[in-house]
Write a protein that holds these residues in place. Structure first.
Motif, PDB file in Angstrom:
ATOM      1  N   GLY A 108       0.819  -1.206   0.000  1.00 27.51           N
ATOM      2  CA  GLY A 108       0.000   0.000   0.000  1.00 27.51           C
ATOM      3  C   GLY A 108       0.847   1.246   0.000  1.00 27.51           C
ATOM      4  N   SER A 109       2.069   1.139  -0.522  1.00 33.32           N
ATOM      5  CA  SER A 109       3.025   2.252  -0.475  1.00 33.32           C
ATOM      6  C   SER A 109       2.944   3.114  -1.727  1.00 33.32           C
ATOM      7  CB  SER A 109       4.439   1.712  -0.304  1.00 33.32           C
ATOM      8  OG  SER A 109       4.786   0.893  -1.413  1.00 33.32           O
ATOM      9  N   GLY A 110       1.830   3.778  -1.922  1.00 32.03           N
ATOM     10  CA  GLY A 110       1.662   4.613  -3.104  1.00 32.03           C
ATOM     11  C   GLY A 110       0.757   3.932  -4.115  1.00 32.03           C
ATOM     12  N   ASP A 111       0.910   4.295  -5.376  1.00 34.26           N
ATOM     13  CA  ASP A 111       0.108   3.698  -6.450  1.00 34.26           C
ATOM     14  C   ASP A 111       0.817   2.453  -6.956  1.00 34.26           C
ATOM     15  OD1 ASP A 111      -1.560   3.073  -8.547  1.00 34.26           O
ATOM     16  OD2 ASP A 111      -1.388   5.015  -9.541  1.00 34.26           O
ATOM     17  N   VAL A 112       0.499   1.312  -6.356  1.00 29.36           N
ATOM     18  CA  VAL A 112       1.164   0.049  -6.673  1.00 29.36           C
ATOM     19  C   VAL A 112       0.123  -1.042  -6.898  1.00 29.36           C
ATOM     20  CG1 VAL A 112       3.281   0.572  -5.392  1.00 29.36           C
ATOM     21  CG2 VAL A 112       1.371  -0.524  -4.217  1.00 29.36           C
ATOM     22  N   GLY A 113       0.457  -2.016  -7.749  1.00 28.91           N
ATOM     23  CA  GLY A 113      -0.394  -3.186  -7.873  1.00 28.91           C
ATOM     24  C   GLY A 113      -0.996  -3.445  -9.230  1.00 28.91           C
ATOM     25  N   GLU A 114      -0.713  -2.622 -10.212  1.00 33.81           N
ATOM     26  CA  GLU A 114      -1.214  -2.912 -11.552  1.00 33.81           C
ATOM     27  C   GLU A 114      -0.392  -4.056 -12.163  1.00 33.81           C
ATOM     28  OE1 GLU A 114      -2.827   1.341 -13.148  1.00 33.81           O
ATOM     29  OE2 GLU A 114      -0.659   1.052 -13.153  1.00 33.81           O
ATOM     30  N   TYR A 115      -0.968  -4.722 -13.140  1.00 29.01           N
ATOM     31  CA  TYR A 115      -0.299  -5.776 -13.921  1.00 29.01           C
ATOM     32  C   TYR A 115       0.232  -6.907 -13.041  1.00 29.01           C
ATOM     33  CZ  TYR A 115      -0.538  -2.018 -17.321  1.00 29.01           C
ATOM     34  OH  TYR A 115      -0.985  -1.013 -18.125  1.00 29.01           O
ATOM     35  N   THR A 116      -0.597  -7.425 -12.140  1.00 30.92           N
ATOM     36  CA  THR A 116      -0.157  -8.471 -11.224  1.00 30.92           C
ATOM     37  C   THR A 116      -0.019  -9.820 -11.921  1.00 30.92           C
ATOM     38  OG1 THR A 116      -2.297  -9.335 -10.487  1.00 30.92           O
ATOM     39  CG2 THR A 116      -1.501  -7.332  -9.415  1.00 30.92           C
ATOM     40  N   SER A 117       0.873 -10.623 -11.391  1.00 27.87           N
ATOM     41  CA  SER A 117       1.010 -12.024 -11.788  1.00 27.87           C
ATOM     42  C   SER A 117       1.354 -12.800 -10.521  1.00 27.87           C
ATOM     43  CB  SER A 117       2.101 -12.200 -12.848  1.00 27.87           C
ATOM     44  OG  SER A 117       2.149 -13.544 -13.292  1.00 27.87           O
ATOM     45  N   LEU A 118       0.575 -13.840 -10.233  1.00 30.31           N
ATOM     46  CA  LEU A 118       0.673 -14.599  -8.984  1.00 30.31           C
ATOM     47  C   LEU A 118       1.136 -16.019  -9.249  1.00 30.31           C
ATOM     48  CD1 LEU A 118      -0.074 -15.094  -5.923  1.00 30.31           C
ATOM     49  CD2 LEU A 118      -2.413 -15.501  -6.719  1.00 30.31           C
ATOM     50  N   ALA A 119       2.033 -16.521  -8.407  1.00 34.06           N
ATOM     51  CA  ALA A 119       2.490 -17.916  -8.476  1.00 34.06           C
ATOM     52  C   ALA A 119       2.896 -18.353  -7.073  1.00 34.06           C
ATOM     53  CB  ALA A 119       3.673 -18.052  -9.434  1.00 34.06           C
ATOM     54  N   PHE A 120       2.998 -19.656  -6.888  1.00 34.44           N
ATOM     55  CA  PHE A 120       3.457 -20.213  -5.619  1.00 34.44           C
ATOM     56  C   PHE A 120       4.811 -20.870  -5.829  1.00 34.44           C
ATOM     57  CE2 PHE A 120      -0.978 -19.688  -4.799  1.00 34.44           C
ATOM     58  CZ  PHE A 120      -1.011 -19.322  -3.463  1.00 34.44           C
ATOM     59  N   ASP A 121       5.705 -20.683  -4.854  1.00 34.20           N
ATOM     60  CA  ASP A 121       7.027 -21.300  -4.957  1.00 34.20           C
ATOM     61  C   ASP A 121       7.006 -22.699  -4.335  1.00 34.20           C
ATOM     62  OD1 ASP A 121       7.325 -20.953  -2.171  1.00 34.20           O
ATOM     63  OD2 ASP A 121       8.621 -19.195  -2.399  1.00 34.20           O
ATOM     64  N   LEU A 122       8.146 -23.344  -4.317  1.00 36.26           N
ATOM     65  CA  LEU A 122       8.239 -24.719  -3.826  1.00 36.26           C
ATOM     66  C   LEU A 122       7.916 -24.844  -2.348  1.00 36.26           C
ATOM     67  CD1 LEU A 122      11.490 -25.798  -5.698  1.00 36.26           C
ATOM     68  CD2 LEU A 122       9.112 -26.107  -6.409  1.00 36.26           C
ATOM     69  N   SER A 123       8.050 -23.760  -1.602  1.00 35.95           N
ATOM     70  CA  SER A 123       7.730 -23.761  -0.174  1.00 35.95           C
ATOM     71  C   SER A 123       6.257 -23.439   0.089  1.00 35.95           C
ATOM     72  CB  SER A 123       8.602 -22.736   0.563  1.00 35.95           C
ATOM     73  OG  SER A 123       9.961 -23.053   0.416  1.00 35.95           O
ATOM     74  N   GLY A 124       5.495 -23.206  -0.988  1.00 36.21           N
ATOM     75  CA  GLY A 124       4.087 -22.884  -0.849  1.00 36.21           C
ATOM     76  C   GLY A 124       3.807 -21.423  -0.555  1.00 36.21           C
ATOM     77  N   ARG A 125       4.836 -20.576  -0.695  1.00 41.54           N
ATOM     78  CA  ARG A 125       4.661 -19.147  -0.456  1.00 41.54           C
ATOM     79  C   ARG A 125       4.123 -18.463  -1.712  1.00 41.54           C
ATOM     80  NH1 ARG A 125      10.375 -17.094   1.135  1.00 41.54           N
ATOM     81  NH2 ARG A 125      10.698 -18.118  -0.862  1.00 41.54           N
ATOM     82  N   ALA A 126       3.156 -17.580  -1.515  1.00 44.02           N
ATOM     83  CA  ALA A 126       2.643 -16.785  -2.629  1.00 44.02           C
ATOM     84  C   ALA A 126       3.690 -15.753  -3.019  1.00 44.02           C
ATOM     85  CB  ALA A 126       1.345 -16.111  -2.243  1.00 44.02           C
ATOM     86  N   ARG A 127       3.823 -15.548  -4.333  1.00 44.98           N
ATOM     87  CA  ARG A 127       4.736 -14.541  -4.867  1.00 44.98           C
ATOM     88  C   ARG A 127       3.987 -13.783  -5.945  1.00 44.98           C
ATOM     89  NH1 ARG A 127      10.625 -17.320  -4.760  1.00 44.98           N
ATOM     90  NH2 ARG A 127      11.136 -15.264  -5.544  1.00 44.98           N
ATOM     91  N   ILE A 128       4.187 -12.472  -5.978  1.00 40.35           N
ATOM     92  CA  ILE A 128       3.461 -11.623  -6.916  1.00 40.35           C
ATOM     93  C   ILE A 128       4.434 -10.654  -7.582  1.00 40.35           C
ATOM     94  CG2 ILE A 128       1.580  -9.963  -7.206  1.00 40.35           C
ATOM     95  CD1 ILE A 128       0.463 -11.006  -4.486  1.00 40.35           C
ATOM     96  N   SER A 129       4.379 -10.575  -8.905  1.00 37.37           N
ATOM     97  CA  SER A 129       5.076  -9.503  -9.621  1.00 37.37           C
ATOM     98  C   SER A 129       4.030  -8.453  -9.974  1.00 37.37           C
ATOM     99  CB  SER A 129       5.768 -10.033 -10.880  1.00 37.37           C
ATOM    100  OG  SER A 129       4.839 -10.579 -11.785  1.00 37.37           O
ATOM    101  N   TYR A 130       4.454  -7.167  -9.989  1.00 38.53           N
ATOM    102  CA  TYR A 130       3.498  -6.092 -10.237  1.00 38.53           C
ATOM    103  C   TYR A 130       4.220  -4.792 -10.550  1.00 38.53           C
ATOM    104  CZ  TYR A 130       4.486  -4.981  -5.309  1.00 38.53           C
ATOM    105  OH  TYR A 130       5.111  -4.692  -4.123  1.00 38.53           O
TER     106      TYR A 130
END
Length: 180
Positions: A82-104
């Motif tokens: 929530g640090s400013g205008d962030v979050g457009e063009y998201t892409s979500l995946a899970f890593d081998l440890s089951g952690r969510a990861r998001i590029s944006y």
């Protein structure tokens, strides 16, 4: 036959939606989030237990959000960044440890960012690329070693760019268009 599931933004309602279809049955559509103008740039991924998760953009608050389907069928959402205008063009995946990861995309700084969900549930965000206006149209994948790979658009150079994680939190980028 399998089950088809889609996360999408309803432009008419300005809501984040989740639709499920089973062969021979009608679509089942449910509202995931409906507080304000939410749901743009939705990306759907399933964890190792088959639970759906969605990353998305909150147009009103300019935040990156993350929704999880709870055991009772309801959805819960949380702010990832929530640090400013962030979050457009998201892409979500899970890593081998089951952690969510998001590029944006960070629209304020015009950078490509990456968020990782910690084992304690908190999110760690990091700028991956920041030279010029970069980070739109992200696509995230996790390799067999658990490292992230992101393709994204460089608006300044008008090129397709690629960032790869060499080790957790250590990135390198290259111009894919320049390789041809």
């Amino acid at each position: 036959m399998g089950i088809t599931r889609i996360a999408y933004y309803s432009a008419s309602d300005k809501d984040l939606m989740f639709a499920t279809w089973r062969s021979g049955a009608p679509w089942v559509v449910e509202v995931v989030a409906d507080k304000g103008d939410v749901g743009k740039y939705a990306s759907l991924a399933f964890d190792g237990s088959g639970i759906p998760h969605i990353s998305y953009y909150d147009e009103d608050d300019k935040d990156l959000l993350y929704a999880t389907r709870e055991a009772n069928g309801s959805w819960s959402s949380e702010i990832v960044d929530g640090s400013g205008d962030v979050g457009e063009y998201t892409s979500l995946a899970f890593d081998l440890s089951g952690r969510a990861r998001i590029s944006y995309y960070d629209a304020d700084d015009k950078d490509l960012k990456h968020a990782v969900q910690g084992t304690d549930g908190t999110w760690r965000t990091q700028t991956v690329a920041s030279i010029g206006n970069v980070g739109k149209h992200t696509s995230l994948a996790i390799d067999a070693l658990g490292l992230a790979h992101i393709t994204y658009y460089g608006e300044t150079s008008k090129d397709l760019l690629y960032a790869s994680e060499l080790a957790p939190g250590i990135w390198t980028s290259q111009n894919i268009d320049g390789l041809a």
